[in-house]
Every structure is written in C-alpha cells, then in structure tokens.
Design a protein around this motif. Structure first.
Motif, short mmCIF file in Angstrom:
data_model
loop_
_atom_site.label_atom_id
_atom_site.label_comp_id
_atom_site.label_asym_id
_atom_site.label_seq_id
_atom_site.Cartn_x
_atom_site.Cartn_y
_atom_site.Cartn_z
N ILE A 7 51.86 27.64 42.14
CA ILE A 7 52.80 27.87 43.25
C ILE A 7 52.02 27.87 44.56
O ILE A 7 50.81 28.06 44.58
N THR A 8 52.75 27.63 45.63
CA THR A 8 52.15 27.67 46.96
C THR A 8 52.88 28.74 47.75
O THR A 8 54.10 28.84 47.69
N THR A 9 52.12 29.53 48.47
CA THR A 9 52.74 30.57 49.29
C THR A 9 51.92 30.77 50.56
O THR A 9 50.72 30.49 50.59
N ARG A 10 52.58 31.21 51.60
CA ARG A 10 51.89 31.51 52.86
C ARG A 10 51.64 33.01 52.91
O ARG A 10 52.51 33.81 52.63
N SER A 31 42.70 33.57 42.28
CA SER A 31 43.88 33.46 41.42
C SER A 31 44.01 34.68 40.50
O SER A 31 45.10 35.22 40.32
N GLU A 32 42.90 35.10 39.94
CA GLU A 32 42.92 36.28 39.08
C GLU A 32 43.36 37.52 39.87
O GLU A 32 44.16 38.33 39.40
N ALA A 33 42.85 37.65 41.08
CA ALA A 33 43.23 38.78 41.94
C ALA A 33 44.72 38.74 42.25
O ALA A 33 45.41 39.76 42.16
N MET A 34 45.22 37.57 42.60
CA MET A 34 46.64 37.44 42.94
C MET A 34 47.54 37.80 41.75
O MET A 34 48.52 38.52 41.89
N ARG A 35 47.18 37.28 40.56
CA ARG A 35 47.96 37.60 39.36
C ARG A 35 47.96 39.11 39.10
O ARG A 35 49.00 39.72 38.84
N SER A 36 46.79 39.71 39.18
CA SER A 36 46.67 41.14 38.93
C SER A 36 47.47 41.96 39.95
O SER A 36 48.18 42.90 39.58
N LEU A 37 47.35 41.60 41.22
CA LEU A 37 48.08 42.32 42.25
C LEU A 37 49.60 42.16 42.11
O LEU A 37 50.35 43.12 42.31
N LEU A 38 50.04 40.98 41.74
CA LEU A 38 51.48 40.77 41.51
C LEU A 38 51.97 41.60 40.33
O LEU A 38 53.03 42.22 40.39
N GLU A 39 51.18 41.62 39.26
CA GLU A 39 51.56 42.44 38.09
C GLU A 39 51.62 43.92 38.45
O GLU A 39 52.55 44.63 38.04
N LEU A 40 50.64 44.39 39.21
CA LEU A 40 50.65 45.79 39.65
C LEU A 40 51.87 46.10 40.50
O LEU A 40 52.48 47.17 40.38
#
Length: 116
Positions: A7-10, A31-40
């Motif tokens: 996905i692309t996001t600003r 990417s790993e950080a973004m996934r983790s933060l979204l899950e949190l």
C-alpha cells in the motif's frame, strides 16, 4: 509471513521521523515497524472499545443497585415503623449483617465478571 499487499500512504515528515527512530531502536526495517505500530493501534482500539462497553454495563448495574437499595430502604422503613421499639434494634442489627453480606456478594460478582 502471511500473504500481504503493498500500500502507499502519505505521512507527515515528523511522524515518519518518529517511525524511523523506532526502526533504529527496535525494528529491522520501516515496513516491520509500520506493521507493528498498526497492529498495536488496532489492539488499543479494541481494548478501548471493551473498556467503554464495561463502563456502560457498570453504569447500568449501578442504576439497578441504586433502585434496589431505595426499594429496600423504603421497605425497611415501613417495617420499622410498624413494629415495637424494643424489636427495632434487633431488626436493625440483622439488616446491617444482610447489607454487609450483599456488598460482599456484589463485590465477588464484579470480580468474577470483570476481574481485578
């Protein structure tokens, strides 16, 4: 890793800078950080929703408890007004014990239902 989509996001620069700092400290890549933060964030949202649900249930429970207390108080006053004075003290003592047992039972019920 399970199937995923790109996905692309600003993001504001300062937010991305904060994420990059986290990557340096705790993650292998952005990417790993973004996934983790979204899950949190999703987990936190679910917890907040559950807390709000429990608060609503407790509010309803308090209304029921207050109504029950008022009904009991009125009943007790009617009973006390209709009996002899020497029996009133004996009855009041018994009512106090019943109230203490009811409070303890309610506390146990709340702990069983919602935990500590």
């Amino acid at each position: 890793m399970s199937e995923s989509k790109v996905i692309t996001t600003r993001l504001p620069n300062d937010l991305l800078d904060n994420i990059d700092e986290l990557v340096k400290e705790k993650f292998d890549n952005r990417s790993e950080a973004m996934r983790s933060l979204l899950e949190l964030g999703i987990d936190r949202n679910n917890v907040v929703a559950r807390i709000e649900d429990i608060e609503r249930k407790l509010d309803r429970l308090m209304v029921v408890c207050e109504a029950q207390f008022q009904q009991s108080h009125i009943s007790n006053m009617l009973i006390l007004n209709s009996i002899e004075k020497n029996k009133k003290l004996e009855l009041l003592s018994g009512m106090y014990e019943i109230q203490q047992n009811a409070k303890a039972s309610l506390a146990r019920l709340l702990l069983d239902k919602f935990g500590e």
